[in-house]
Design a protein around this motif. Structure first.
Motif: not given
Length: 523
Positions: A20-22, A25, A30, A32, A204, A233
């Motif tokens: 679920d982390q982007v 960006w 954005q 995931s 993260q 990211t």
């Protein structure tokens, strides 16, 4: 994470862990890890439907954007080899690269469609050409958006990470035709792991702003693959505009900035209200060219975060060394070898030299390329046993830090004495009225070569040739003094902002009547 994974395997593991982390960006969108995992699966399935088979080459001609990441990973998942194309080279050089690589497909951005029209019909054996965005009317290009909208059977190629090539990155062709460095899956996966540890990046947490073009090895490995495989990211920026970069840093809360020295030099000229937008950045990383010590110190004092200078050629993944975040950092040094990489200084006969002596920097490790595509002779010349010869002159100090003196081909010999342009450039950058400088050699009937300094004055400074020569006389030996000083509005640079000394030398050849406009001459 094991280094003996394909890029596709390593990314799937990261996508499962950081679902679920982007990952990417952008102000307008954005995406995931899960989003990009799904999108790249669809790209891989589409390539398979078009007949692209494992081991075949697919060119990627795209700006810094989410779609670059989707396409790159999709090519990897199909088991194909990605061939990133430099956005700034001419059509003739692109044709040469595509012919040399024998590409089966091209994925390109709509902004580049006009240039694609100039070379696509000359290529044989193309199975597909896909356009990201709206292609011009009348073309038969497939739509990349359609690929992303349709599910299909995802390929599961059998990849040998140690031997199978993941990417062919063409060098800039400073001498003769560009050469394709074959980087295996292990080369790239291992280099990202080394980068993560050497820069002490935080999964993260860290958000890397990448305005360096993603077709370039530094941006591709450090800025894209390292986030993809390790839970960081990526904030891609399509063009270098210091004000735009500042906006993206503030809006995206970037923590790490990747740049080359010329970028840091231009950023240093931002007004204070723009500087305030860099508060989230905790770390700068510099590579691609030597960072003048004066520039590094002025930037750090003004912006308040450290710049870690490192180095490494495309043939090494590319990262070989960097100054450690926790120090000690040594201005003028490219730092310590990154984990799992060995470096040594050798003489012309391939024998190791003691600390402090200048020789060729040589590299060994899991990051070192398989060889040059279709060039076994050039590959053999580049290796000395297990060591890759970088073509860089340097030395190692008593603490194990490496210092680059210059490229072997850039060294100037004046009256039989070695002169290293970087040492002269360091002196020129200390002058308060000099914005940029580059030093090259010019043949001379009496002295062998003479030193020529190309200088860009700061706006409104009133700098003149006599002032530059007087500055150098106070700080340099007689054999190092520039016999010619040329004041210029700008210096020629490549897509990453690296100063092109070969073009400065070519200008001198044309001026002396050596080259009246042959292949590669300036217009």
């Amino acid at each position: 994470m094991s280094r003996n994974r394909s890029i596709a395997q390593a990314f799937r593991e990261a996508a499962a862990r950081f679902s679920d982390q982007v990952l990417v960006w952008q102000p307008e969108a954005q995406a995931s890890f899960a989003d990009i995992d799904s999108a790249s699966d669809r790209v891989a399935a589409a390539l398979q439907r078009q007949g692209v088979r494992p081991g075949e080459r697919v060119a990627l001609y795209c700006i810094n954007d989410l779609c670059f990441v989707q396409a790159y990973l999709g090519i990897q998942k199909a088991g194909a080899v990605v061939v990133p194309l430099n956005l700034l080279i001419g059509i003739d050089e692109i044709r040469y690269i595509l012919d040399d690589a024998g590409v089966s497909g091209i994925i390109h951005h709509a902004a580049l469609a006009e240039k694609v029209a100039g070379f696509r019909d000359a290529l044989e054996g193309l199975k597909c050409v896909a356009c990201i965005g709206e292609s011009p009317a009348g073309t038969a290009d497939l739509r990349f958006d359609d690929w992303l909208a349709v599910e299909g059977e995802v390929p599961e190629p059998d990849i040998d990470p140690l031997n199978d090539v993941a990417a062919i990155l063409y060098t800039s062709g400073t001498t003769g035709r560009p050469k394709g460095a074959m980087l295996t899956h292990r080369n790239l996966v291992s280099n990202t792991a080394s980068v993560l540890r050497a820069l002490e990046l935080r999964p993260q947490k860290d958000r890397l702003l990448v305005v360096l073009p993603l077709f370039h090895s530094f941006a591709s490995t450090v800025g894209m693959l390292t986030p993809c495989l390790h839970g960081l990211t990526l904030i891609p920026v399509p063009r270098f505009d210091p004000a735009l970069v500042s906006e993206r840093i503030a809006d995206g809360h970037a923590t790490v900035f990747l740049g080359v020295p010329s970028m840091y030099n231009l950023v240093l000229r931002l007004p204070q209200e723009q500087v305030e937008k860099w508060r989230s950045v905790r770390l700068g990383v510099a590579g691609g060219a030597a960072m003048p010590v004066e520039l590094l110190q002025r930037f750090e004092a003004h912006f308040g975060f450290p710049i870690l200078e490192g180095d490494g050629p495309t043939e090494c993944g590319p990262v070989t060394c960097v100054n450690p975040p926790q120090g000690p950092r040594k201005p003028g040094s490219v730092g310590l070898p990154v984990p799992d990489v060995e470096m040594v200084i050798m003489d012309a006969q391939g024998q190791p030299l003691p600390d402090g002596e200048i020789g060729e920097i040589c590299v060994s490790g899991p990051n070192v390329m398989k060889g040059y595509w279709n060039l076994p002779g050039a590959t053999a010349e580049t290796f000395h046993r297990k060591w890759l010869r970088t073509g860089d002159l340097g030395y190692r100090d008593e603490d194990g830090y490496f210092f680059m003196v210059d490229r072997i081909k850039d060294m100037i010999i004046v009256n039989g004495m070695n002169v290293y342009p970087r040492m002269i450039e360091e002196v020129l950058y200390q002058h308060p009225d000099i914005l940029e400088a580059a030093v090259v050699g010019e043949p001379h009937p009496s002295h062998g070569e003479i030193v020529v300094a190309h200088v860009v004055p700061r706006e409104g400074s009133g700098l003149d040739v006599a002032g530059v020569k007087a500055w150098c006389r106070e700080r340099l030996g007689r054999h190092q003094l520039p016999r010619k000083v040329i004041l210029r509005e700008r210096l020629p640079k490549n897509a990453t902002g690296k100063i092109l000394k070969r073009e400065l030398r070519r200008e001198g050849e044309i001026e002396r009547g050596v080259d009246e406009g042959g292949p590669g001459a300036l217009p």
